[in-house]
Structures are given as structure tokens and as C-alpha cells.
Design an enzyme around this catalytic site. Structure first.
Site, mmCIF file in Angstrom:
data_model
loop_
_atom_site.group_PDB
_atom_site.id
_atom_site.type_symbol
_atom_site.label_atom_id
_atom_site.label_comp_id
_atom_site.label_asym_id
_atom_site.label_seq_id
_atom_site.Cartn_x
_atom_site.Cartn_y
_atom_site.Cartn_z
ATOM 1 N N CYS B 361 -10.355 -37.675 -40.453
ATOM 2 C CA CYS B 361 -9.485 -36.579 -40.894
ATOM 3 C C CYS B 361 -10.180 -35.865 -42.038
ATOM 4 C CB CYS B 361 -8.168 -37.132 -41.432
ATOM 5 S SG CYS B 361 -7.070 -37.713 -40.167
ATOM 6 N N GLU B 395 -14.180 -36.101 -35.563
ATOM 7 C CA GLU B 395 -13.347 -36.569 -34.468
ATOM 8 C C GLU B 395 -12.516 -35.412 -33.930
ATOM 9 O OE1 GLU B 395 -11.515 -40.301 -35.513
ATOM 10 O OE2 GLU B 395 -10.082 -40.108 -33.876
#
Ligand SMILES: [Zn+2]
Lengths: 571, 505
Positions: B361, B395
């Protein structure tokens, strides 16, 4: 311009690409390799069409003033300096810090507006000296909340409320004179507050999983525990397996080569037999001819001059280097000279040792030569070494319990040693005792120590020190018993003694062998098989030379001594 | 019926024909799609929740093809009842109800006296919100109206587009993601088809790093309306699983240093008197005269990292707090003053990523967005990858802001490398660029294609750098953007043992 229909060469990541500026190429000449749809943005597919994102992505030229609108933050109207009064000391070096939030907060209970109102009322009824401070109030509430959390983890469900008496224990750690006069009343307040909230913690808490069915759907349930990760195949593991396979393959190949070699050996042997036979027949013919022709010579050409098989040399005892006189083999009784061309193992060993010794002496000499003119002016350069460390890697044996890994533990977790209680101060009474060895007061002062090591062929060795001597009940006949004690591992090394069973000395010896105890005394317990008493050989000085010769083949160096697997496992 | 989106597809109510008809304030129900005024223009919107306030009924609207952060409570006046309303499909609605049943409704079920008091408080706040409209609505309206972009195929212009954005990242990593913009019905349909693979996914996620988003309906509705954080007031964008009681508060207080949360100003100020933290609770691994970076271990600092995740969830849609923080390291960027090290943003990183991700994140807090901090965070993540000797990639999925920030970082750096080799008249390979920048070759290729720089010319592949990008590079060189100085990083890749892995880090 024909590029459109030309089949593109495949573009690999290793293809060297010429880099051009736009002005170095005619724009009409090239065409873009890609079209929009091929590019994966990495954004969630359903969101790729987001209005503002597309506006930015497709915006023509003027994109600089286009932004994705977000709710903007505002300046706070609260007084920052009042809320954050502490100043921060800058450090010169990078900060290193490992305290947790809990350790930095202190009292975990923070007074609410309700609490403040209550406490104000509460203190109004008291003289200044008997009032309860905010800090103490919070400390008491913290005890109540913590105790409730520990004692009634399901308070919100089963509605149990911890009684005041149960709370008292937690209050003991606080300053009693300040706290105790108020505790009971605060408890009643705490209880009413809890009940108003359905007996939930007074500070709202996160919702953790309860392992109920609706956990998965509840968006407030967060920070679930992850399950233990399964062992994953890693590159290293693959490498290990490959190594193992290679080794197996190599061993198989070696076996095959051995079989092949013995096959050719047998073929050679057959060849040799044939040749021998041919020689024999030739000689038979020769003899016939000789007889027929009446030639009388030595029959030397009719027999093989077989070299006399050398008697196995008496291997010198390892711990006792043979005296120089023994290096030369004594002349054989038959007067034939010893094979001087064959080097004796003992010679070699002695030679090696002499070499080593000379080398060491030379090095010592060298070293003192180097240091000849050296004057050490430092004061006490090195603290003197107080003798050699007595128990190099020896340690008292004691029982320890291995942690049982949970069923889910993979082998990988066992690769690392688990912390044991090795460093805890020992308790002399838990010292492991071998049975059959007496321990007297002296040995308790200096408890036996053991060292475990892995020898050749993965054999487990237990070395020991400080064992008391076994009681001196051994008779003279038993004193050499150590020679005959063999652990089962050593079967193949069992020395063979050539004894003429009808030699009178042997007969006499056998006659002197006493009956074993269990044959002579039926009530006596069988001999403890665990460990035979092991002592350096205690040789009677007047031993006959034949027995001395037998001594030349001691079973093993007396210490250390291999234990059989069963015995080793008991340590 | 084509919505004014960029291209015809709508994300709201796209599950085939629905029953239509006129509705009024009382018959409009959750699940309906109505025409609602947004930024002065009518827009299709799905009604996600309804509440009654002193000033009248309000509807929580999710606008077609608008990010959820633009969802808002809308008074009746902004709903166009002259237009037909699309009714929710009945049997699919049932399915949705089955799903939501267990999640508590926002405004129902008040168990206690105290909670009732909170309700009163909340309604007050609602009323006040009614009088002074949500501050950012004005902001959005004050933005230059975004016209539906012409679908030009002009390669140059497109190539330029993503470079111009000074966005900051808010990247939500999520392998397992339910599309929040789908209608419940559409989701139900998908679920039937995908339920098996989703179970598989959850199974996978139980033991590996990534997080999954919670599918419950309630999480579609923002639960915290206002957050006091340091010198700023933040207005959350998305749902975050803070204790349920906080959704009743009109304001939440978060300690700037330990990130603890309070629904009560008194409690918060009491906490502030006791809290001794002045920086993220870990080791400083980078410091220049502008920012610092701290490395925080999710296992060691579980409370702090949980607090950080809760805070960042308010601004990251695709982040999920389904699982705990243990397998992550958090790299936290701060700015210093005499009060301490103030949190600007952070990125999290799996201790061991099976997919080679170097960021899970990444977020710049709203008060620091659009100031170039996002680029510093991204650069730092690649500097760490360089030290590790690995090629990294964030990601997926990226958020909209995340995509823009990453594209900007990627294109700036790739163009720098390309122009340097062009000046030396050297050829370069995609692999070479990737290694230089510690980027994956896919990301390099993606960027080259997005900027339309990869061409096939006279029988060979070439890279052409558009004039505009060259000018832009010169312009930004003049700006003297701040960058991370790799020499100031004091960091070694942390080593984890097999038992760390087995026992949950
Ligand atoms: Zn704090």
C-alpha cells in the site's frame, strides 16, 4: 509506409533499441506500435472508466490544470500548541527506537467528558486534601477495565460484572493512601458506566474475529490472525533435492563401476588360472623330458618362487609409541632377513612424528629469534591466561525437555535450534547419573561432565570426565577385562588371536578363569550391562610376554569410548 | 440513456434492463438509481442508504463512473423526480438483503441510553452539515468543469497526458477485490460465477501477505465524517473499520504521533498529556534536511501499524484490513519541526513477497498531497529495491491516483535514461532500463507503450522520445524537484528466518 502489413519482429526485453528524438524521424514514417486497448493500467477494471481518471488520461495537452478531485483537508481550529505542548529534541544521529505505543502512553485509560463531569461533582463534596486527582482517577479506572477485560472477556455477552472484591487485587499496586478512600465509589461509577454501554469496554475497541459465522461478512472485523504459512517450495529446496539426486546417481555409478571392475578381475583371474595351468603342463612336460633325457639339475625351475607371506607386523599401541629398539623388526627365528624394502607403518609414523617435532622446534626457535630484540614497553599488554580452559566444550549433563513442536510445524522450523535452558544455573541434584558408577562426596564437588561429538560414520561419542572410579572390587583376573569388551559397533574390527587351544599355557589360563557371578551366585543380580568400567589399562608388571603381545592390539583408546546407540540415546 | 462518462459503459445499474417509473421522496429506496445533481449537472446515482435528519430526508449516493470518494449525502432537493427512477431488481435485491442482514444498519438499533444520546448528537451534526454544506462539495464545484473529452486519436497529446498530472499516490493493493462500483445485482451475478475462485483466493490470502476487501454492503458507505489530525481536519474518503461507536460521532480525534483514536475531545486531550511519542516508533533509515524515513515492523509495533492502517484505509479504497499487519514492514515518511516528526505518508511492503512486489500500500495523507511527496515515496521504494538487488513493482490494483503517480514517476525516470543514452548515441534495451531503475520489465514496457514511444520503423523496433516530453524534462529540471539521496539511506535488507515465516513473522 508499408510497415502496417509487415510482420513485426518479436520485441524481446534484450533487443537493443535505438533511441531517437521525435525530430530525428519523419512522423509520417512511423506508426505507433500500440493501441490504447492493449495497455493494462493496473487499475481495477471497473474503475478504469472513472470519469475524472479518464479525463486526465485522455485530456489533450491542457492536462496540467486537470486533477482528480478529492475532498480537501482543512486547517484545524483546535489549538495545536495546547494539544501538542511537548517539544521534540532533534538528534544528530538517525533515531533508533523500539518502544511500543503502549510503552509510550502510560496509563491507558483516558478520562471522558462524562468522567470529567462526574469527578468534578465528586470532588466538590470533599475538602481539597481528600480530592481525587485526574491521574489517580484514570489509574483506578484502568485497573477496573483491565481486570474486567481479563476476568470477563465475554462481558458484553454474558453480562457478568466483576465484583469490587475481585478488583481489590489490582488496586494493590497503586498508591494506597491516595486511591483506596475513593476506590469503592469509583467502582460504583465504573459499574454504572459499563452497564449503560451494555457492559462493553468504556473505550470503544476494534472488533476482532470471534470465529463465528458472520465474522467474514462483518466489515468492522479486522486484523484477523493469519494461519501458519505452509512450507513453500523454494529454490533452495530444489537445489538441495538436486544435490541429493546427484549424489545418489554418483553412488549408483560407483557401484556399477565396482561390479564392472570385479567382473574384469574375475576374468583376469580365470586368465591367470589358465596360464598357471599351462605353466604346470609345460613343467610337467619339462620334467618328463628331463627324466627321459636324464638331466639332473635343481628342480628350481619346476616350482614357483613364491614370496613368503609376511607375518602381520605387531602394530604398536597408539598411545605408547614403541621404543626405538622396536622399530627394527627383530630377526626372524628362521634367520631370513626382513623385507627391508617394505616400509613399516610404525617406521612411517615415527618418522612423521619426528618430522613434526623438528618442525615445531624449528618454529619455536624461529619465533624466539624474531622476538630477540623486541622490548615490550606496554604495561601488562595481555592479561595472563590462567591455565588452559579446563572443560573445553564439556558440560555437566542434565535432563532437558525438548519443546514439542505443534503439529503444523514444518521441518524448516526445526532447522534452527530452539533456545534451551542450557544457561540456567544448574542444580547439582539433577545431574544425570550413569547407573553402576558410584558417586561419593568428592565426585559431588566435581560433578562428572560430558561432551558429545559426532565421529566418523556419524558415530555418536560421549566423552566424559570427572567420573569416580568404580569400586575396587575387581580381582586381578578381571583387570584386563577392558581388552575384551567390545561394543557391538566394532564387530568387524574384532581382533583375531591365534591361540593353540591345546597349548599348556592356554589350558592353564582357562582353568584359572573364575565362574561368572551369575553362575556362582544365583541370588546376585545380573551384571549391569550399561557401561563396563573403563580405566587406563592397569597392567600387572609381571605379565608373560605372550599376553604382552596381545596387548599390542588394544580394542580402542580407552577414553573416549563409543557408546552403542541405545546407550547414547539415554543421555 | 448513455451517461456522460468518458466512454459509454456505466458502472451503476449495468446489469440489464430494470423496471422504471416515477418515484417520490417516500418511495425512493435503497438500491434505486435516480438522477441526482452533482457538480451542477444531473448524473445517474445509486442510492446506498437513507437517513432522516431534522432538515429532512437524505440519500447516500454513489455516482455513475465517479470514484467512491465523491459519494455524498444528498438532500431531496438535488434529486430529479421528474426523471424515471430505475427500481432494484426484486429477486436480486433479496439476495443482497440476505447479505447485508448481519451487518448492522447505520441508523437502527441503539442498545443503550448512552448510545441514544449519541444519536441525538449525530442528528445535531447532520443538521449542522446541512446548513453548511460539506466543505469539499464547494471545492469540487469550484474546479474547472471537466468536459467530456473528445475521443481524439492524436498520439502526441495522449502521450503527454499522464505527465502533466501532479498527483500523489493512493494505491490500494488488493488481489482479491470486489468491485465496489458494481451494483449489488451485478455483484451477485459475478459471485455465482466466481464464488469458487474467491474461496480459493481467501484461502490463499489466509497465509500470504495480501489483503482482501470485505464484501459487506455497509463498507460502501463512509462511516467517519471528520477527523482531527495534528494541525489538520481531514474528511475521509472511504469506510474504515474503526470501532462502530465512532460512526455516531461528528468528529474523531487521532493523535498525530501514536495514531491512537478518540471519539471524545476530553479523552484525546488527556491522552495528549501522557503520550511521549514524537516520531514513528522505529528506526530512522533516511534523513535529509527535508524528510525522514522510518522502518516499522508490523509484528513488533502491532498497535502503531494497526492504527496506521486504520487511518490510511480512510483514504485507500482497495486497501483492506481483513488480516493483521505482522507480515509487513512499514516505511514511513515524516517531516520534522520542533514538535516532532509529522507523518506525511508511507508505503507498506511484504517481508517476503512471492510476486516480487516492492510496495503493498502507498499513501500520502491528503494534507500533503499534490506537493511531490508521492514521488519521494515511490522513489524510496525503488531505492530499497536497488539495495536489495531486485526489480520491484507495486501490488495491483492501483488506485486512480496511484496510477497517475506511478506513471509520472516511471515516465520521468525512463525518459531520463533514454535521453542520456540518446546523447551518447547508444542503444538501450528494456532490460537495461529496468535494471537501472529497479523496475520490472513489464512496467518499463507498459510506460513506453502508454507514452507511445515504442515504434516499429524500417524493420526494427525503436524508441522515439516525443518533443513535448523533452521540453517537459527541461522544465522540471529548472523546478529543482526534491529527490531522495540514496547515499543517505542507512539500511540493510532485513533477514527473516524460516521460523519467522512459519510462526507468522
Ligand atoms: Zn499519542
Amino acid at each position: 509506409m508499408a510497415t502496417r502489413k509487415v510482420r513485426y519482429k518479436k520485441l524481446s526485453v534484450k533487443t537493443p533499441l535505438p533511441v531517437l528524438r521525435e525530430d530525428q524521424i519523419d512522423p509520417t514514417e512511423y506508426e505507433s506500435l500500440t493501441n490504447e486497448s492493449q495497455i493494462a493500467t493496473g487499475v481495477e477494471q471497473a474503475e478504469e472508466n472513472e470519469y475524472h481518471l479518464q479525463a486526465v488520461l485522455q485530456g489533450a495537452g491542457v492536462a496540467a490544470d486537470k486533477e482528480i478531485p478529492v475532498p480537501p483537508p482543512e486547517e484545524s481550529t483546535l489549538s495545536y500548541d495546547a494539544l501538542y505542548p511537548q517539544k521534540f529534541q532533534k538528534t544528530c544521529t538517525y533515531i533508533r527506537f523500539s518502544q511500543t505505543v503502549e510503552e509510550c502512553i502510560g496509563c491507558m485509560y483516558d478520562m471522558t467528558e462524562d468522567d470529567e463531569a462526574f469527578l468534578k461533582l465528586y470532588n466538590q463534596r470533599r475538602v481539597a486534601s481528600a480530592q481525587l486527582s485526574d491521574d489517580d482517577f484514570e489509574k483506578i479506572m484502568e485497573v477496573f477495565e483491565d481486570t474486567a477485560y481479563i476476568k470477563t472477556p465475554f462481558a458484553a455477552v454474558d453480562q457478568t460484572i466483576v465484583s469490587y472484591d475481585e478488583m481489590l487485587h489490582g488496586l494493590h499496586d497503586l498508591d494506597k493512601s491516595k486511591v483506596m478512600p475513593h476506590a469503592k465509589e469509583i467502582y460504583e461509577y465504573w459499574k454504572s458506566q459499563r452497564q449503560a454501554l451494555g457492559n462493553r469496554p468504556l473505550h470503544p475497541t476494534l472488533k476482532y474475529e470471534l470465529h463465528q459465522e458472520n465474522d467474514d461478512l462483518d466489515p468492522y472485523v479486522c486484523f484477523r490472525r493469519r494461519e501458519v504459512r505452509l512450507m513453500r517450495k523454494t529454490r533452495q529446496r530444489d537445489v538441495q533435492s538436486a544435490e541429493k539426486l546427484k549424489r545418489l546417481r554418483k553412488e549408483l555409478e560407483e557401484g556399477r563401476q565396482l561390479v564392472l571392475a570385479s567382473h574384469s578381475r574375475e576374468l583376469l583371474k580365470a586368465e591367470m588360472l589358465k596360464t598357471d595351468r599351462a605353466i604346470f603342463e609345460q613343467r610337467a612336460q619339462l620334467k618328463e623330458h628331463k627324466i627321459r633325457l636324464g638331466i639332473k639339475t635343481d628342480d628350481e625351475d619346476l616350482i614357483n618362487q613364491k614370496p613368503q607371506k609376511r607375518k602381520a607386523p605387531e602394530a604398536p599401541a597408539v598411545q605408547r609409541p614403541p621404543p626405538p629398539s622396536q622399530i627394527r623388526m627383530p630377526l626372524r627365528p628362521d634367520g631370513r632377513p626382513t623385507e627391508a624394502d617394505l616400509a613399516q607403518l610404525a617406521d612411517r609414523l615415527a618418522e612423521k612424528e619426528n618430522e613434526l617435532r623438528a618442525d615445531i622446534e624449528k618454529k619455536v626457535q624461529n619465533h624466539s629469534d624474531w622476538n630477540k630484540a623486541h622490548v615490550d614497553l606496554t604495561r601488562g599488554p595481555l592479561s595472563p591466561v590462567v591455565g588452559p580452559r579446563p572443560d573445553l566444550s564439556f558440560r555437566p549433563a542434565k535432563t532437558q525437555y525438548l519443546m514439542t513442536p505443534p503439529a503444523s510445524a514444518s521441518s524448516a522450523s526445526l532447522e534452527e535450534p530452539l533456545p534451551m535452558e542450557l544457561d540456567k544455573p544448574e542444580n547439582p541434584h539433577t545431574v544425570f547419573k550413569f547407573r553402576g558408577v558410584a558417586q561419593d562426596e568428592k565426585s559431588m564437588e566435581n560433578p562428572p561432565v560430558y561432551r558429545r561429538r559426532i565421529g566418523r560414520l556419524n558415530r555418536l561419542w560421549i566423552d566424559r570426565r570427572g567420573l569416580a572410579s568404580p569400586p575396587g572390587e575387581r580381582s586381578e583376573e578381571q583387570s584386563d577385562q577392558w581388552k575384551y569388551d567390545q561394543s557391538s559397533d566394532d564387530e568387524e574390527d574384532t581382533p583375531m588371536y591365534e591361540v593353540d587351544p591345546f597349548d599348556t599355557r592356554a589350558l592353564k589360563f582357562r582353568a584359572s578363569v573364575p565362574l561368572p557371578p551369575w553362575m556362582s551366585r544365583t541370588t546376585a543380580p545380573p551384571r549391569q550391562a550399561a557401561l563396563p568400567p573403563i580405566l587406563p589399562p592397569n597392567l600387572p608388571p609381571n605379565l608373560p610376554p605372550a599376553q604382552l603381545a596381545q596387548l599390542a592390539q588394544p580394542p580402542q583408546q580407552a577414553l573416549p569410548r563409543p557408546l552403542s546407540q541405545g546407550q547414547a540415546a539415554s543421555s | 440513456m448513455s451517461p456522460p462518462g468518458a466512454n459509454g459503459e456505466s458502472t451503476v445499474g449495468s446489469d440489464g434492463p430494470r423496471q422504471k417509473g416515477k418515484a417520490n421522496t417516500d418511495t425512493l429506496k435503497v438500491g434505486c438509481i435516480a438522477w441526482v445533481i452533482k457538480d451542477g449537472q444531473p448524473r445517474r446515482a445509486e442510492i446506498l442508504s437513507i437517513r432522516d435528519t431534522k432538515s429532512g430526508r437524505q440519500f447516500y449516493c454513489n455516482f455513475d463512473n465517479f470514484n467512491k470518494r465523491l459519494d455524498e449525502w444528498v438532500p431531496v432537493a438535488r434529486i430529479d423526480f421528474n426523471q424515471d427512477v430505475e427500481w432494484p431488481n426484486p429477486e436480486k435485491e433479496k439476495q443482497k438483503e440476505g447479505k447485508t442482514k448481519k451487518a448492522p444498519a447505520v441508523s437502527k438499533k441503539q442498545p443503550s441510553k448512552k448510545a441514544q444520546k449519541k444519536v441525538a448528537k449525530r442528528e445535531q451534526s447532520v443538521a449542522s452539515e446541512e446548513q453548511t454544506p460539506h466543505p469539499w462539495t464547494e471545492f469540487v464545484e469550484s474546479q474547472p468543469q471537466v468536459k467530456t473529452p473528445a475521443k481524439t486519436e492524436d498520439a502526441e497529446d495522449k502521450a503527454n497526458a499522464s505527465l502533466e498530472v501532479g498527483g500523489t499516490p493512493g494505491v490500494g493493493p488488493d488481489e482479491m477485490e470486489l468491485d465496489e462500483d458494481e451494483t449489488p445485482a451485478e455483484r451477485a451475478k459475478k459471485e455465482r460465477a466466481q464464488s469458487f475462485s474467491r474461496e480459493e483466493e481467501i484461502e490463499k490470502l489466509r497465509t500470504s501477505g495480501s489483503m482482501t476487501q470485505n464484501p459487506a454492503e455497509i463498507s460502501r458507505i463512509r462511516n467517519i465524517s471528520r477527523v482531527e489530525f495534528g494541525r489538520y481536519v481531514l474528511f475521509p474518503w472511504y469506510f474504515s473499520p474503526y470501532p462502530e461507536a465512532f460512526s455516531q460521532e461528528d468528529c474523531m480525534f487521532i493523535c498525530e504521533f501514536c495514531l491512537s483514536y478518540y471519539g471524545d475531545l476530553k479523552s484525546f486531550s488527556r491522552h495528549r498529556q501522557k503520550c511521549t511519542l514524537h516520531h514513528p516508533p522505529g528506526n530512522e533509515i533516511y534523513r535529509d534536511d527535508f524528510v525522514s524515513f522510518f522502518e516499522i515492523d508490523g509484528r513488533r509495533q502491532r498497535t502503531w501499524c494497526r492504527n496506521l492502517c486504520l487511518l490510511s484505509k480512510m483514504f485507500l479504497d482497495h486497501k483492506t484490513l481483513y488480516y493483521d499487519v505482522d507480515p509487513f514492514l512499514f516505511y514511513v515518511m515524516t517531516t520534522r519541526d520542533e514538535h516532532g516528526n509529522h507523518l506525511i505518508g508511507y508505503f507498506s511492503k511484504e517481508k517476503e513477497s512471492t510476486d516480487g512486489y516492492n510496495v503493498a500500500c502507498i499513501l500520502t495523507l491528503p494534507q500533503y498531497q499534490r506537493k511531490g511527496y508521492g514521488r519521494l515515496l515511490i522513489q524510496f521504494s525503488y531505492e530499497l529495491s536497488k539495495i536489495e538487488g531486485k526489480l520491484g513493482s507495486p501490488e495491483k490494483p492501483l488506485s486512480d491516483l496511484g496510477l497517475l503517480s506511478y506513471r509520472q514517476y516511471w515516465s520521468e525516470n525512463i525518459i531520463e535514461v533514454l535521453l542520456q543514452s540518446s546523447e551518447r548515441e547508444e542503444k538501450c534495451t528494456i532490460e537495461g532500463i529496468a535494471t537501472t531503475l529497479a523496475m520490472t520489465t513489464q512496467d518499463v514496457e507498459h510506460t513506453l507503450q502508454a507514452l507511445k514511444m515504442q515504434v516499429y520503423h524500417k524493420g526494427e523496433h525503436k524508441v522515439v522520445v516525443p518533443e513535448k516530453l523533452i521540453k517537459q524534462r527541461e522544465k522540471s529540471k529548472l523546478k529543482q524537484k526534491r529527490i531522495i539521496d540514496p547515499d543517505l539511506i542507512q539500511w540493510k535488507p532485513p533477514v527473516f528466518t524460516a521460523s519467522n515465516r512459519t510462526w507468522g513473522w
